[in-house]
Write a protein that holds these residues in place. Sequence first.
Motif, PDB file in Angstrom:
ATOM      1  N   UNK A  74       2.134   7.991  -9.358  1.00  0.00           N
ATOM      2  CA  UNK A  74       0.747   8.338  -9.209  1.00  0.00           C
ATOM      3  C   UNK A  74       0.379   9.010  -7.911  1.00  0.00           C
ATOM      4  N   UNK A  75       0.072  10.413  -8.114  1.00  0.00           N
ATOM      5  CA  UNK A  75      -0.283  11.046  -6.761  1.00  0.00           C
ATOM      6  C   UNK A  75      -1.703  10.980  -6.385  1.00  0.00           C
ATOM      7  N   UNK A  76      -1.934  10.333  -5.163  1.00  0.00           N
ATOM      8  CA  UNK A  76      -3.490  10.163  -4.811  1.00  0.00           C
ATOM      9  C   UNK A  76      -3.768  10.915  -3.671  1.00  0.00           C
ATOM     10  N   UNK A 121      -7.506  12.038  -3.609  1.00  0.00           N
ATOM     11  CA  UNK A 121      -8.503  10.763  -3.833  1.00  0.00           C
ATOM     12  C   UNK A 121      -8.594  10.500  -2.499  1.00  0.00           C
ATOM     13  N   UNK A 122      -9.785   9.643  -2.344  1.00  0.00           N
ATOM     14  CA  UNK A 122      -9.837   9.012  -1.028  1.00  0.00           C
ATOM     15  C   UNK A 122      -8.898   7.725  -0.844  1.00  0.00           C
ATOM     16  N   UNK A 123      -9.120   7.362   0.399  1.00  0.00           N
ATOM     17  CA  UNK A 123      -8.411   5.915   0.552  1.00  0.00           C
ATOM     18  C   UNK A 123      -9.199   4.759   0.090  1.00  0.00           C
ATOM     19  N   UNK A 124      -8.458   3.679  -0.374  1.00  0.00           N
ATOM     20  CA  UNK A 124      -9.149   2.660  -1.073  1.00  0.00           C
ATOM     21  C   UNK A 124      -8.523   1.888  -2.228  1.00  0.00           C
ATOM     22  N   UNK A 152       0.668  -1.190  -0.087  1.00  0.00           N
ATOM     23  CA  UNK A 152      -0.053  -0.009  -0.172  1.00  0.00           C
ATOM     24  C   UNK A 152       0.832   1.165   0.085  1.00  0.00           C
ATOM     25  N   UNK A 153       0.289   2.399  -0.414  1.00  0.00           N
ATOM     26  CA  UNK A 153       1.136   3.785  -0.672  1.00  0.00           C
ATOM     27  C   UNK A 153       0.002   4.735   0.322  1.00  0.00           C
ATOM     28  N   UNK A 154       0.841   5.756   0.494  1.00  0.00           N
ATOM     29  CA  UNK A 154       0.260   6.959   1.104  1.00  0.00           C
ATOM     30  C   UNK A 154       1.117   8.350   0.872  1.00  0.00           C
ATOM     31  N   UNK A 155       0.905   9.298   0.041  1.00  0.00           N
ATOM     32  CA  UNK A 155      -0.306   9.104  -0.985  1.00  0.00           C
ATOM     33  C   UNK A 155       0.157   8.907  -2.157  1.00  0.00           C
ATOM     34  N   UNK A 156       1.532   8.833  -2.457  1.00  0.00           N
ATOM     35  CA  UNK A 156       2.347   8.513  -3.882  1.00  0.00           C
ATOM     36  C   UNK A 156       2.671   7.206  -3.966  1.00  0.00           C
ATOM     37  N   UNK A 157       3.024   6.879  -5.269  1.00  0.00           N
ATOM     38  CA  UNK A 157       3.356   5.421  -5.709  1.00  0.00           C
ATOM     39  C   UNK A 157       3.892   5.590  -6.911  1.00  0.00           C
ATOM     40  N   UNK A 158       4.731   4.519  -7.195  1.00  0.00           N
ATOM     41  CA  UNK A 158       5.578   4.502  -8.603  1.00  0.00           C
ATOM     42  C   UNK A 158       5.172   3.208  -9.377  1.00  0.00           C
ATOM     43  N   UNK A 187      -3.930  -1.307  -6.697  1.00  0.00           N
ATOM     44  CA  UNK A 187      -3.089  -0.497  -5.942  1.00  0.00           C
ATOM     45  C   UNK A 187      -3.876  -0.044  -4.732  1.00  0.00           C
ATOM     46  N   UNK A 188      -3.471   0.059  -3.410  1.00  0.00           N
ATOM     47  CA  UNK A 188      -4.016  -0.009  -2.176  1.00  0.00           C
ATOM     48  C   UNK A 188      -3.536   1.558  -1.595  1.00  0.00           C
ATOM     49  N   UNK A 189      -4.443   2.482  -1.623  1.00  0.00           N
ATOM     50  CA  UNK A 189      -3.865   3.777  -0.781  1.00  0.00           C
ATOM     51  C   UNK A 189      -4.416   3.871   0.678  1.00  0.00           C
TER      52      UNK A 189
END
Length: 406
Positions: free
Chosen positions: A372-374, A377-380, A326-332, A402-404
């Motif tokens: 990807x910058x989340x 957006x809401x968690x989920x 999981x990521x918060x709030x960005x991932x590659x 992908x789980x934020x």
Amino acid sequence: MKKRVFVRIVVLIFLLTSINPALQELKADLPDAGNNKVAYYVFDSGGPDHFPLTTFTDEANIVVVFEGTLWELADSVHYSTGWMKNVVYNYYSEIIRDIRILQARGVKVLMNVDDRPTWSTSTPFTTYDSVKLDYKQFAAFIKACAIDSLNLDGISLDIEHRAEGNDNYRTLLKEIGKYFGPLSFGSATQMYIAAMFKGYWGEPGFDIGRSKDIMAHLNFLMDMAYFNSDYIGRFNQWADSIGASKTMIGVLNDNNDLAFTTTVAAWQPASGPKAGIMVYAANNLKSYTDSVFKALVVQVTDVADNGTDRKGIPQEFTLMQNYPNPFNPSTTIEYHIPQNGLVTLKVFDVLGNEITTLIDNVMNPGYYTTAFDGSKYASGLYFARLTVQSKETKPYIKTIKMLMTK
């Protein structure tokens, strides 16, 4: 009055099966090799848990809907058996609704299909209006129910009903493999698996499950001799013929305690990684089911050590799992492009709605990463889908989950 009720049911089922075309395109890819976590949802489960399909397990990536029939779910007016009800479900539309929710999460949903002695004849199936189908017609009927009507991710055969494993039976199993499994046109998303065991009532499973010719059409088999504690012997009787990667052990909390089943899940054969682990009647006890799946040990090759020459051109199209996850709030998100082509990388929410396009360009061969910058957006759960259209090959499409967590 009956006509009105019938029309309402048909309309509701149509709406559920045709829910959001974008969501249908987001069908999850097959689980990674060795990471198949199969949970059977059994309608007459004795408990103590009584959960719906959406909450009976948090860990499975493949769910098999068991009891009732595939054609019943597709056409309840003509094929209803009454089996597909319990304390949670009273209507077929509720089952289809929850299947859609699981698929939106990236879970593969398959329907159980029991074999029958008639499968050993030239007319393996008779329709509600007494039309006898040959093997080609019956296989096409299965496809029409599972794919065209219900938009499922495949079927799981239950081989234990005293059929004879003759030419008629074998020909039918191969014909079904034209629509489902690794040799089908839908091999990237459509699964074809089977549960079987050796012994009385298990015919013709032992011969079928050891046949390389037949098993080439199936993703894997599941040994369901839950009463036999010799799990290594159970495994090897199949794997010695068809290979470890096509074989897994099934467990059941009525017969196997948690200490035993977690040992089975963690065990890996010396001959190579197994296909995964299966829990039958997984809705009996959620804590048991999820503990078994968590214990599964999957052999993973590290991306950095996979032998790929990152200074050259990739050998195949690849969409890697995002990192971190999981990521918060960005991932590659990393992807490999071996040929020139139009590349799009889009992100969708759990309902299938497109929320952003990260890439939409013609790109040269190479190794790429995109962030990807989340934060807005809401968690989920989210889905990233890579599509590459090249003149040299058919389109490449792959989706990852992908789980934020914020």
